[in-house]
Design an enzyme around this catalytic site. Structure first.
Site, PDB file in Angstrom:
ATOM      1  N   ASP A 239      -2.813   0.775 -13.796  1.00 47.81           N
ATOM      2  CA  ASP A 239      -3.592   2.005 -13.934  1.00 47.81           C
ATOM      3  C   ASP A 239      -3.579   2.439 -15.393  1.00 47.81           C
ATOM      4  O   ASP A 239      -2.526   2.471 -16.032  1.00 47.81           O
ATOM      5  CB  ASP A 239      -3.003   3.120 -13.067  1.00 47.81           C
ATOM      6  CG  ASP A 239      -3.340   2.941 -11.599  1.00 47.81           C
ATOM      7  OD1 ASP A 239      -3.781   1.836 -11.223  1.00 47.81           O
ATOM      8  OD2 ASP A 239      -3.138   3.891 -10.819  1.00 47.81           O
TER       9      ASP A 239
ATOM     10  N   HIS B 292      -1.300   5.797 -18.768  1.00 47.59           N
ATOM     11  CA  HIS B 292      -1.540   6.472 -17.497  1.00 47.59           C
ATOM     12  C   HIS B 292      -0.837   7.829 -17.500  1.00 47.59           C
ATOM     13  O   HIS B 292      -0.145   8.187 -18.456  1.00 47.59           O
ATOM     14  CB  HIS B 292      -1.046   5.592 -16.353  1.00 47.59           C
ATOM     15  CG  HIS B 292      -1.555   6.002 -15.001  1.00 47.59           C
ATOM     16  ND1 HIS B 292      -2.843   6.431 -14.776  1.00 47.59           N
ATOM     17  CD2 HIS B 292      -0.938   6.038 -13.781  1.00 47.59           C
ATOM     18  CE1 HIS B 292      -3.002   6.715 -13.507  1.00 47.59           C
ATOM     19  NE2 HIS B 292      -1.856   6.497 -12.879  1.00 47.59           N
TER      20      HIS B 292
ATOM     21  N   HIS C 280      -9.125  -1.049  -7.719  1.00 48.01           N
ATOM     22  CA  HIS C 280      -8.580   0.316  -7.694  1.00 48.01           C
ATOM     23  C   HIS C 280      -9.708   1.334  -7.517  1.00 48.01           C
ATOM     24  O   HIS C 280      -9.795   2.347  -8.204  1.00 48.01           O
ATOM     25  CB  HIS C 280      -7.790   0.610  -8.977  1.00 48.01           C
ATOM     26  CG  HIS C 280      -6.839   1.770  -8.833  1.00 48.01           C
ATOM     27  ND1 HIS C 280      -7.167   3.043  -9.224  1.00 48.01           N
ATOM     28  CD2 HIS C 280      -5.579   1.849  -8.344  1.00 48.01           C
ATOM     29  CE1 HIS C 280      -6.148   3.857  -8.993  1.00 48.01           C
ATOM     30  NE2 HIS C 280      -5.169   3.153  -8.456  1.00 48.01           N
TER      31      HIS C 280
ATOM     32  N   HIS D 149       4.116   1.290 -11.582  1.00 45.37           N
ATOM     33  CA  HIS D 149       4.492   2.682 -11.801  1.00 45.37           C
ATOM     34  C   HIS D 149       4.764   3.348 -10.459  1.00 45.37           C
ATOM     35  O   HIS D 149       4.540   2.756  -9.392  1.00 45.37           O
ATOM     36  CB  HIS D 149       3.419   3.429 -12.584  1.00 45.37           C
ATOM     37  CG  HIS D 149       2.098   3.572 -11.869  1.00 45.37           C
ATOM     38  ND1 HIS D 149       1.300   2.502 -11.537  1.00 45.37           N
ATOM     39  CD2 HIS D 149       1.435   4.686 -11.432  1.00 45.37           C
ATOM     40  CE1 HIS D 149       0.203   2.934 -10.939  1.00 45.37           C
ATOM     41  NE2 HIS D 149       0.267   4.244 -10.857  1.00 45.37           N
TER      42      HIS D 149
ATOM     43  N   ASP E 164       0.605   4.971  -4.183  1.00 44.32           N
ATOM     44  CA  ASP E 164      -0.300   3.899  -3.772  1.00 44.32           C
ATOM     45  C   ASP E 164       0.073   2.556  -4.393  1.00 44.32           C
ATOM     46  O   ASP E 164      -0.572   1.548  -4.105  1.00 44.32           O
ATOM     47  CB  ASP E 164      -1.752   4.259  -4.089  1.00 44.32           C
ATOM     48  CG  ASP E 164      -1.987   4.621  -5.549  1.00 44.32           C
ATOM     49  OD1 ASP E 164      -1.138   5.319  -6.125  1.00 44.32           O
ATOM     50  OD2 ASP E 164      -3.026   4.224  -6.106  1.00 44.32           O
ATOM     51  N   HIS E 165       1.123   2.538  -5.208  1.00 46.56           N
ATOM     52  CA  HIS E 165       1.560   1.286  -5.823  1.00 46.56           C
ATOM     53  C   HIS E 165       2.948   0.850  -5.350  1.00 46.56           C
ATOM     54  O   HIS E 165       3.377  -0.243  -5.699  1.00 46.56           O
ATOM     55  CB  HIS E 165       1.538   1.411  -7.347  1.00 46.56           C
ATOM     56  CG  HIS E 165       0.151   1.543  -7.894  1.00 46.56           C
ATOM     57  ND1 HIS E 165      -0.539   0.502  -8.466  1.00 46.56           N
ATOM     58  CD2 HIS E 165      -0.699   2.611  -7.913  1.00 46.56           C
ATOM     59  CE1 HIS E 165      -1.744   0.915  -8.829  1.00 46.56           C
ATOM     60  NE2 HIS E 165      -1.862   2.186  -8.499  1.00 46.56           N
TER      61      HIS E 165
ATOM     62  N   HIS F 105       3.498   5.939  -8.738  1.00 46.42           N
ATOM     63  CA  HIS F 105       2.551   6.630  -7.871  1.00 46.42           C
ATOM     64  C   HIS F 105       2.550   5.900  -6.536  1.00 46.42           C
ATOM     65  O   HIS F 105       2.586   4.665  -6.481  1.00 46.42           O
ATOM     66  CB  HIS F 105       1.153   6.647  -8.492  1.00 46.42           C
ATOM     67  CG  HIS F 105       0.996   7.709  -9.537  1.00 46.42           C
ATOM     68  ND1 HIS F 105       0.073   7.623 -10.565  1.00 46.42           N
ATOM     69  CD2 HIS F 105       1.656   8.894  -9.730  1.00 46.42           C
ATOM     70  CE1 HIS F 105       0.168   8.703 -11.338  1.00 46.42           C
ATOM     71  NE2 HIS F 105       1.111   9.474 -10.847  1.00 46.42           N
TER      72      HIS F 105
END
Length: 300
Positions: A209, A139, A267, A61, A65-66, A63
């Site tokens: 997530d 999520h 995570h 996805h 941090d990914h 976000h």
């Protein structure tokens, strides 16, 4: 062999020498990158991941941090004269984001870059010996998990038995594929007599997530190994739900209900400087749980 190497096990903010989410799945000699948080390529160097063998990248996805490490990795591949095609599987609009970043930097890549937009549950890669599938998770934004499946191999030849029945070596592969041998005199030698079955292929599932949601069970049931996020300890269930994340005991309950063999948890929120309580809480519900430790390779 099916295995997963953890490059990053933290959530949004790098902290306590933990890095945002990233891992490498190895299956039958193929390397697949799953998520690419900030610092991923540095972690690859640290843990001696052969970047040249990566031809498929899966982004769960959008976000940061990914995927914030992705454009840097794409650029480094170019600088290192990577020539193999690179395929990226991700929700929209990652293609627009990456293409814009490359455009404003006037970057010309020496390899072909392909994007596959994920919008539903589907088979993403169907190889001779494995498949990769995606499935939706619950999520805050559109998000997908990924499952990696080894296909069941050919039967194992019992060479002494085959020799005893006078079967020529040139026919051995046919036996392993389930074909009977017919002698010139008409006698039939059944393949079951000279081969034995092999175990089914292994399965690894990356659950991405998600808040606690039992609908994910259908996609991970009976898996040999799953990775499930545990952003918070169980005392913060309400915060986890509000932020569409999962706690230790919730992830362990999913593993238990899905009848998986082993659970990796990661995570982790940067509010926690140590992780021992994560493993302890999860094990109270699902005993075969381990922390996803950076630099460690877990064989399935």
């Amino acid at each position: 062999m099916l295995a997963v190497t953890i490059l990053g096990n933290n959530s949004a903010v790098p902290a306590f020498d933990r890095h945002p989410t990233s891992q490498v799945v190895t299956i039958n000699g193929n390397l697949f990158l799953v998520d690419c948080g900030e610092g991923t390529q540095v972690q690859m160097i640290r843990y001696k991941i052969r970047r040249s063998k990566i031809s498929h990248i899966f982004i769960s996805h959008l976000h940061g941090d990914h995927y914030f490490g992705l454009v840097g990795l794409i650029n480094s591949f170019g600088l290192l004269n990577h020539l193999q095609d690179l395929r990226i599987y991700a929700p929209s609009p990652l293609q627009e984001i990456i293409n814009w970043q490359l455009k404003v930097a006037n970057t010309s890549l020496p390899y072909k870059l392909f994007f596959h937009t994920i919008s539903k549950e589907e088979v993403l890669v169907d190889g001779e010996k494995f498949t990769v599938k995606c499935f939706p998770t619950n999520h805050r934004i559109e998000c997908y998990g990924f499952s990696f499946h080894e296909k069941k191999g050919s039967r194992k030849l019992l060479p002494d038995n085959a020799k005893e029945y006078g079967i020529p070596i040139s026919f051995y592969d046919h036996l392993k594929n389930g074909e009977n041998f017919i002698h010139p005199d008409g006698n039939i030698i059944k393949y079951e007599w000279v081969t034995e079955d092999v175990p089914p292929g292994k399965t690894y599932a990356y659950c991405a997530d998600t808040k606690y949601d039992e609908s994910i069970i259908a996609h991970i049931r009976d898996a040999d190994l799953i990775y499930h996020e545990t952003t918070y300890l169980d005392a913060l269930q309400q915060r986890a739900a509000e932020r569409f994340h999962t706690t230790t005991r919730q992830a362990a309950l999913i593993a238990k209900k899905a009848n998986v063999k082993k659970l990796l948890i990661g995570h982790f929120s940067s509010k926690y400087d140590t992780l021992e309580d994560f493993e302890q809480e999860a094990r109270e519900v699902f005993l075969n749980t381990e922390l996803a430790v950076e630099g460690v390779t877990y064989k399935v």
